[in-house]
Write a protein that holds these residues in place. Structure first.
Motif, short mmCIF file in Angstrom:
data_model
loop_
_atom_site.label_atom_id
_atom_site.label_comp_id
_atom_site.label_asym_id
_atom_site.label_seq_id
_atom_site.Cartn_x
_atom_site.Cartn_y
_atom_site.Cartn_z
N PHE A 126 0.83 -1.20 0.00
CA PHE A 126 0.00 0.00 0.00
C PHE A 126 0.86 1.25 0.00
CE2 PHE A 126 -2.68 3.13 2.42
CZ PHE A 126 -3.63 3.32 1.42
N VAL A 127 1.80 1.35 0.92
CA VAL A 127 2.74 2.47 0.97
C VAL A 127 4.09 1.96 1.47
CG1 VAL A 127 1.02 4.28 1.36
CG2 VAL A 127 2.04 3.12 3.33
N ALA A 128 5.09 2.83 1.37
CA ALA A 128 6.42 2.53 1.90
C ALA A 128 6.68 3.45 3.10
CB ALA A 128 7.49 2.74 0.83
N ILE A 129 7.35 2.90 4.10
CA ILE A 129 7.62 3.63 5.33
C ILE A 129 9.05 4.16 5.32
CG2 ILE A 129 7.69 3.50 7.85
CD1 ILE A 129 4.88 3.17 6.59
N TRP A 130 9.20 5.43 5.66
CA TRP A 130 10.52 6.05 5.72
C TRP A 130 11.17 5.86 7.08
CZ3 TRP A 130 8.09 10.52 2.70
CH2 TRP A 130 8.56 10.53 1.38
N LEU A 131 12.49 5.75 7.06
CA LEU A 131 13.31 5.78 8.26
C LEU A 131 14.15 7.05 8.21
CD1 LEU A 131 14.61 2.07 8.25
CD2 LEU A 131 12.46 2.97 9.18
N ASP A 132 14.38 7.68 9.37
CA ASP A 132 15.19 8.90 9.36
C ASP A 132 16.67 8.55 9.27
OD1 ASP A 132 16.13 8.24 11.92
OD2 ASP A 132 14.69 9.53 12.94
N GLU A 133 17.52 9.58 9.29
CA GLU A 133 18.96 9.36 9.09
C GLU A 133 19.60 8.55 10.22
OE1 GLU A 133 18.59 13.11 11.49
OE2 GLU A 133 17.55 12.20 9.79
N GLU A 134 18.91 8.44 11.35
CA GLU A 134 19.42 7.64 12.47
C GLU A 134 18.83 6.23 12.49
OE1 GLU A 134 20.00 9.93 16.33
OE2 GLU A 134 18.53 11.22 15.33
N GLY A 135 17.96 5.95 11.51
CA GLY A 135 17.39 4.62 11.43
C GLY A 135 16.09 4.44 12.20
N PHE A 136 15.58 5.51 12.79
CA PHE A 136 14.30 5.43 13.51
C PHE A 136 13.14 5.53 12.52
CE2 PHE A 136 17.03 7.17 16.99
CZ PHE A 136 16.90 6.10 17.86
N ILE A 137 12.01 4.98 12.89
CA ILE A 137 10.82 5.04 12.05
C ILE A 137 10.35 6.49 11.96
CG2 ILE A 137 8.41 4.29 11.81
CD1 ILE A 137 9.23 1.76 13.39
N ALA A 138 10.06 6.94 10.74
CA ALA A 138 9.65 8.33 10.52
C ALA A 138 8.16 8.44 10.19
CB ALA A 138 10.50 8.96 9.42
N GLU A 139 7.81 8.20 8.93
CA GLU A 139 6.43 8.39 8.48
C GLU A 139 6.23 7.70 7.14
OE1 GLU A 139 5.74 12.54 7.74
OE2 GLU A 139 7.67 12.80 6.73
N GLY A 140 4.99 7.71 6.66
CA GLY A 140 4.68 7.25 5.32
C GLY A 140 4.71 8.42 4.36
N PRO A 141 4.43 8.19 3.07
CA PRO A 141 4.51 9.27 2.08
C PRO A 141 3.49 10.37 2.27
CG PRO A 141 3.53 7.31 1.12
CD PRO A 141 4.04 6.91 2.46
#
Length: 398
Positions: free
Chosen positions: A268-283
């Motif tokens: 359905f969507v792809a999930i982003w990780l921030d530059e430190e590898g933590f979960i960020a958000e979807g598109p």
């Protein structure tokens, strides 16, 4: 600041100019009708028949002789304003998507139109050719605008970050948005609106014209709401840095590519990780989890978009905490391992509301079914959209 334009009549009922012709071409025809039209320093003289026989006669400021030449681009007719409008209308009729556009406000023409073919933005608008614009969306539910003020505050913050001045003050913008929904007669749908650096030229900086613009469109979706659980993947598309991720701008190419990547992989969507590898958000949505300790957990908003729906869900979750259905609700850094081992995972946003995630990168989340907390939060949000307090519901005067 400019004063609020009069909105007594839709622009579609107040045409500024009216063109009349004695010969009309059919939509899609490759022929140009017999008429004379101005063409820069000369004029276009049309012979009866196809566009291939059209002759261009040009004048000269140096008293040179007029030179006749034949235009061979038979598939590119020169259209009058009325012909272009007819083709725009035909295009709308023949290429209807999953959404219907019921009304549009534009500060450029200073009013509201309900004609979809007139819902256009100038090509030299800085938002079009440079991506210099911000936007937001508010849901329309049973004749009410949901969280309009919260979304309006966010777009004003985004505009300040993007160095876009407001064309009107906040209350006038609010009034325009409500009147646009009223003119649309839409009772269930969404209101999307943009603040742009405005039209003027194609330069990199808008400082030469500096006339910001406001646009708003009322949208009615044709597909029923779907709350069935979905699959997500981890995005390989780099996410925007915090300066841009926290601003709701029209620069959505990374978001689009991330969504396409998900679709190409059956998700359905792809999930982003921030530059430190933590979960960020979807598109275009936030994410949240229910931990093994039955706690609602969301990523910090300092590096991602501050979701209005996500924040509202955090508030509504307190009702579940008071009833003992949740241990607590908080924001924190969330690792991928924590997310994939959670009892429940959900997507949060004005488009999806609260939607369960059943799989992440082939990893089953929880027991692979829509969880009870996700369903409870969805029910609370829908109830809030229908009968919430005045702070989140704005009645529309139809």
């Amino acid at each position: 600041m400019a004063s609020l334009p009069s909105l007594t009549k839709p622009i579609s009922q107040n045409p500024i100019t009216r063109q009349t012709t004695t010969d009309h071409s059919h939509i899609g025809s490759k022929a140009v009708p017999c008429r004379t039209s101005l063409l820069r320093s000369g004029f276009l003289y049309s012979q009866p028949g196809s566009f291939r026989n059209t002759r261009t006669v040009r004048s000269s400021n140096q008293n040179e002789a007029l030179v006749d030449s034949y235009i061979k681009t038979s598939d590119v007719p020169l259209l009058t304003c009325s012909e272009a409008t007819e083709r725009l209308k035909a295009h709308r009729e023949n290429h209807k998507g999953k959404q219907e556009f019921l009304a549009m406000y534009s500060s450029i023409f200073g009013g509201i139109t309900t004609d979809p073919s007139a819902m256009v933005i100038p090509i030299d608008d800085h938002m079009v050719h440079r991506g210099h614009g911000v936007f937001d969306t508010a849901a329309i539910m049973d004749g009410y605008l949901y969280e309009l003020d919260q979304h309006l505050n966010r777009i004003i913050r985004s505009a300040a970050m993007a160095k876009i001045n407001l064309p009107f003050d906040k209350e006038d913008i609010r009034s325009i948005l409500i009147k646009t929904v009223s003119a649309s007669k839409c009772r269930n749908g969404s209101l999307r609106y943009w603040l742009s650096a405005g039209p003027g030229d194609f330069q990199l900086s808008p400082s030469s014209h500096n006339k910001p613009a406001l646009y708003a469109v009322v949208i009615q979706d044709q597909l029923p709401f779907d709350s069935k659980g979905v699959k997500v993947i981890t995005s390989s598309v780099p996410m925007k840095p915090p300066q841009f991720a926290t601003m709701k701008s029209v620069n959505y190419l990374p978001n689009v590519l991330s969504k396409l990547e998900a679709e190409e992989n059956g998700a359905f969507v792809a999930i982003w990780l921030d530059e430190e590898g933590f979960i960020a958000e979807g598109p275009n949505m936030n994410v949240a989890f229910v931990t093994k300790d039955n706690e609602l957990l969301m990523p910090h908003f300092d590096k991602i978009l501050s979701g209005c729906t996500a924040k509202r869900v955090l508030t509504l979750a307190e009702r579940l905490v008071s009833k003992g259905k949740l241990r607590g609700a908080r924001v924190a850094n969330v690792t991928v391992d924590e997310g994939k081992k959670a009892s429940e995972m959900m997507l949060l946003g004005s488009g999806v509301l609260v939607r369960a995630v059943l799989y992440w990168d082939e990893q089953v989340i929880g027991d692979g079914r829509e969880g009870p907390v996700t369903q409870a939060l969805l029910n609370l949000l829908i109830e809030d959209m229908k009968s919430g307090p005045p702070s989140v519901l704005i009645p529309i005067p139809y």
